[in-house]
Design an enzyme around this catalytic site. Sequence first.
Site, PDB file in Angstrom:
ATOM      1  N   ASP A  44      37.887   3.215 -36.203  1.00 28.09           N
ATOM      2  CA  ASP A  44      38.401   3.610 -34.900  1.00 28.09           C
ATOM      3  C   ASP A  44      38.923   2.384 -34.150  1.00 28.09           C
ATOM      4  O   ASP A  44      40.014   2.400 -33.573  1.00 28.09           O
ATOM      5  CB  ASP A  44      37.255   4.278 -34.128  1.00 28.09           C
ATOM      6  N   GLU A 116      39.619   7.663 -40.297  1.00 22.84           N
ATOM      7  CA  GLU A 116      39.167   6.440 -39.625  1.00 22.84           C
ATOM      8  C   GLU A 116      38.221   5.649 -40.528  1.00 22.84           C
ATOM      9  O   GLU A 116      38.311   4.424 -40.617  1.00 22.84           O
ATOM     10  CB  GLU A 116      38.472   6.788 -38.302  1.00 22.84           C
TER      11      GLU A 116
END
Lengths: 224, 224
Positions: A44, A116
């Site tokens: 992320d 992610e």
Amino acid sequence: MKKLELLEKKLKYKFKNQNLLIHALTHKSFKKPYSNERLEFLGDAVLDLVVGEFLFHKFKNDAEGDLSKLRAALVNEKSFAKIALSLDLGTFIFMSASEENNGGRSKPSLLSDALEALIGAVHLESGFETAKEIALFLIQKNYPNIDAKNLIKDYKTKLQEITQSKMGQTPEYETLRAFGPDHQKQFEIALKLEGKEYSRATAKSKKEAQQMAAKIALEKLEVL
Amino acid sequence: MKKLELLEKKLKYKFKNQNLLIHALTHKSFKKPYSNERLEFLGDAVLDLVVGEFLFHKFKNDAEGDLSKLRAALVNEKSFAKIALSLDLGTFIFMSASEENNGGRSKPSLLSDALEALIGAVHLESGFETAKEIALFLIQKNYPNIDAKNLIKDYKTKLQEITQSKMGQTPEYETLRAFGPDHQKQFEIALKLEGKEYSRATAKSKKEAQQMAAKIALEKLEVL
């Protein structure tokens, strides 16, 4: 479960550590001593920086607040899920039977998290530059039109979508005046909603002025 | 304004492009065609990743939610302002006279922003690894005790600070029982506030169980 080599081919990246790849693809429902949540945390942040840097270079004249908004439009579950779908990522994720029966393989949150985690895993074993290369390749393939014109064009489109759904109205654009010498012509445009002026902007072309007026209207409507 | 070389010495980094350094140090009040806001946007993402990665490696067994909390404790205006102060950064920032008269050189927001912009500038001209090295050096110099024990210790300290200021109370810890074989001894601890049990935890040592009970109490109090 498809062969992971297929996924590596799509990513144009061969994992040095196959366990790391498996780790990144393991949803917590799979009940292993590991899951992809920590890698997702890392990925992320990698993606935030990749996209932030990309926008920083692409939009050299945009203020930091606009860059943040542009990033938020790209870095979110919906767009990451779209990228994950393009990789057919759902078919590679290790999850419990009940999660699978529950539609897990096509759940946006699950897909976005796994994407992610994959980027986090690449960052971990090969560093930021490699992770950036893969992330940008995936983002640009799925969002080929991330350029200033297109993102600006979005303002008019976005405004129209909102006014049509909320007010049953289509914004109208009226050219109020053109002024200045020929080589520096300026156009002033009024944006009207329900016949009344709602915002106004001036720019070097009518199109640009319309977009700016739409942007101002979106800000007034508090959707930007 | 001190000589910028002094700052570079403190950072242990020599800018290839001196204009970029000036750019990173220019507050928007200085009324130049540029300011450090865009670089701050970039640096903010760099620092998020640097600290995220650092914590990822340091706390190998912590869940992603805990990593997020730990990161939030480090990546914030207050701690960045502290790091900026250690560099005497305020004396290097270009700002308007009125901002200066207004205490700008010691404003946490201004200091934190300039620090982020500096890291963003290093990332821009020398890449992530170099920016990471400088950022970690600064963070570890100012927060030498970022280790699991210390961060866990923080729970008890933090709880005590809160209960003392809000309730005039100091938490008490009572060992309820010790159990299990000698090589796997477990301790159960109750945390009491105003004489009543508020939370309870079990761990391999009394100390650890106290910390865990404090953590649970902080969560109950909704401050974690």
